[in-house]
Design an enzyme around this catalytic site. Structure first.
Site, PDB file in Angstrom:
ATOM      1  N   GLY A   1      41.053  45.061  35.873  1.00 48.74           N
ATOM      2  CA  GLY A   1      41.757  43.176  34.653  1.00 48.74           C
ATOM      3  C   GLY A   1      43.258  43.625  35.081  1.00 48.74           C
TER       4      GLY A   1
ATOM      5  N   ASN B   1      34.151  49.196  32.859  1.00 55.06           N
ATOM      6  CA  ASN B   1      35.314  48.066  32.499  1.00 55.06           C
ATOM      7  C   ASN B   1      36.309  49.065  31.660  1.00 55.06           C
ATOM      8  OD1 ASN B   1      36.144  45.178  31.284  1.00 55.06           O
ATOM      9  ND2 ASN B   1      37.051  46.044  32.884  1.00 55.06           N
TER      10      ASN B   1
ATOM     11  N   GLN C   1      31.314  33.154  36.771  1.00 59.61           N
ATOM     12  CA  GLN C   1      30.505  33.861  35.162  1.00 59.61           C
ATOM     13  C   GLN C   1      30.748  32.189  34.394  1.00 59.61           C
ATOM     14  OE1 GLN C   1      33.230  35.514  32.200  1.00 59.61           O
ATOM     15  NE2 GLN C   1      31.676  37.112  32.290  1.00 59.61           N
TER      16      GLN C   1
ATOM     17  N   CYS D   1      33.385  38.058  25.735  1.00 56.15           N
ATOM     18  CA  CYS D   1      34.166  36.893  24.913  1.00 56.15           C
ATOM     19  C   CYS D   1      34.714  36.662  23.332  1.00 56.15           C
ATOM     20  CB  CYS D   1      34.227  35.628  25.084  1.00 56.15           C
ATOM     21  SG  CYS D   1      35.869  34.620  24.861  1.00 56.15           S
TER      22      CYS D   1
ATOM     23  N   ASP E   1      40.731  49.999  30.142  1.00 55.25           N
ATOM     24  CA  ASP E   1      41.708  51.208  30.834  1.00 55.25           C
ATOM     25  C   ASP E   1      41.690  51.496  31.567  1.00 55.25           C
ATOM     26  OD1 ASP E   1      41.993  50.108  27.980  1.00 55.25           O
ATOM     27  OD2 ASP E   1      41.594  52.266  27.204  1.00 55.25           O
TER      28      ASP E   1
ATOM     29  N   HIS F   1      32.086  46.544  29.049  1.00 56.41           N
ATOM     30  CA  HIS F   1      34.016  46.211  28.759  1.00 56.41           C
ATOM     31  C   HIS F   1      33.713  48.021  27.791  1.00 56.41           C
ATOM     32  CE1 HIS F   1      37.671  44.779  27.337  1.00 56.41           C
ATOM     33  NE2 HIS F   1      37.497  46.344  26.950  1.00 56.41           N
TER      34      HIS F   1
ATOM     35  N   MET G   1      38.470  37.187  34.933  1.00 59.23           N
ATOM     36  CA  MET G   1      39.942  36.972  33.932  1.00 59.23           C
ATOM     37  C   MET G   1      40.246  35.006  33.630  1.00 59.23           C
ATOM     38  SD  MET G   1      42.407  39.682  33.728  1.00 59.23           S
ATOM     39  CE  MET G   1      42.801  39.873  35.941  1.00 59.23           C
ATOM     40  N   ALA G   2      40.141  34.322  32.477  1.00 53.89           N
ATOM     41  CA  ALA G   2      39.908  33.033  32.219  1.00 53.89           C
ATOM     42  C   ALA G   2      41.599  32.986  32.145  1.00 53.89           C
ATOM     43  CB  ALA G   2      39.447  32.567  30.662  1.00 53.89           C
TER      44      ALA G   2
END
Ligand SMILES: Cc1cc2nc3c(=O)[nH]c(=O)nc-3n(C[C@H](O)[C@H](O)[C@H](O)COP(=O)(O)O)c2cc1C
Length: 331
Positions: A226, A202, A71, A102, A204, A171, A18-19
């Protein structure tokens, strides 16, 4: 337990990249709560190649975080390969991950992130080139597709596998969905059935029970968490325990939560400096306080604070207030 290339992952719970969140301070804290694998925030390939100081700082990894996946993102084969080579030779990351998820226009208009998802042949080409250039295992994190008309998750994951990629994280949303709607675990299941490399599911997973359900419904090797870990690193521990023993450990006390928040703050100060860390910590502190009754006033005050002393004193006063209320109710 599963393996990504030669890297052993001790359990099936993975912290998502997570950025703006997954720097060494947060990752180490989550690691201490038992994550099998932690992923670093995305790093620009060009930032690495131009020796951008801030970008290079993002490559710092504490040995205690390992195994760690780092990443990179970019939209061109040449620069991605060079950046991967740099990460391979100059960092202690265990795994090199390529961002193909992204959704942000600033990224996709440079052909990076989710833009890759439109062409499995391009994915094969870039992943092969990166795999050939490095020694560390290469993985890809992807969304299921660009939009509902372009869901190539199976073809894309197969392209990663053919190219020598050692795992995929999927995701279950399209790029068009951004973070809206529900993650489609069915497509994640289809990917798992279509490749032999490990698949990490990934999207929810908000509770330990969700993690179990994802593992059962999709057959994936690991679950990636996340947003549910934001200000909530013990969620990882609770999930690991639940998956291993079926026991659902209660949430920590308010004081314990705030102690972790302050530990996270101190690590961020050590990593950056007090001014930057306190500003960054404002959003984390709000996440740590989420769900605790009567937090509105302290959250507002935190948004104005600039020093460690101010932040810690706001948090500790709040804990005392909450505990005083709890004691009064108990009498
Ligand atoms: C604040 C934030 C930053 C993110 N940054 C990245 C990133 O750097 N790289 C990436 O692959 N995904 C990134 N994501 C996506 C997450 O890794 C994950 O795929 C997404 O949040 C869905 O999982 P969740 O439902 O468990 O949150 C980010 C998500 C959030 C909320």
């Amino acid at each position: 337990m599963f393996k990504i290339g030669n890297v052993e992952i001790k359990n099936r719970v993975v912290l998502a990249p997570m950025a703006g969140v997954c720097n060494s301070a947060f990752r180490l804290t989550v690691k201490e709560f038992g994550a099998g694998l932690v992923c670093a925030e995305m790093v620009s390939d060009k930032g690495i190649l131009f020796n951008n100081e801030k970008t290079l700082d993002m490559l710092y990894i504490d040995e205690r975080e390992k195994p760690l996946s780092l990443q990179i993102f970019g939209g061109e084969k040449g620069t991605l390969v060079e950046a991967a080579r740099f990460v391979d030779k100059n960092t202690n990351a265990d795994i090199i991950d390529i961002n193909m998820g992204c959704p942000v226009p600033k990224i996709t208009k440079c052909d990076a992130g989710a833009k890759w998802l439109l062409d499995p042949n391009k994915i094969y080409d870039v992943v092969s080139a990166v795999v050939d250039a490095v020694e560390k295992p290469v993985t890809v994190k992807m969304r299921i597709g660009w939009d509902e008309h372009h869901i190539y998750a199976v073809e894309n994951a197969q392209a990663v596998e053919r190219a020598g990629g050692k795992a995929v994280a999927v995701h279950g949303r399209t790029r068009a969905q951004m973070y809206e709607g529900k993650a489609d675990w069915n497509v994640i299941k289809q990917v798992k059935e279509a490749v032999k490399i490990p698949v990490i599911g990934n999207g929810d997973v908000q509770t330990p029970q969700d993690a179990k359900r994802m593992l059962e419904e999709t057959g994936v090797d690991g679950v990636m968490i996340g947003r549910a870990a934001l200000g909530n690193p013990w969620m990882i521990y609770r999930t690991v325990r639940y998956l291993e023993t079926g026991e659902l450990i209660p949430e920590p006390s308010v004081r314990e939560k705030i102690d972790v928040c302050i530990l996270h703050l101190d690590r961020l100060i050590a990593l950056k400096n007090e001014h930057i860390a306190v500003k960054e910590m404002r959003k984390h502190a709000a996440w740590y306080l989420k769900g605790i009754r009567g937090n509105a006033k302290v959250r507002n005050a935190i948004n104005e604070c600039n020093t460690r002393e101010e932040l810690v004193s706001l948090l500790m006063n709040f804990v005392e207030e909450v505990e005083a209320k709890q004691n009064a109710q108990a009498v």
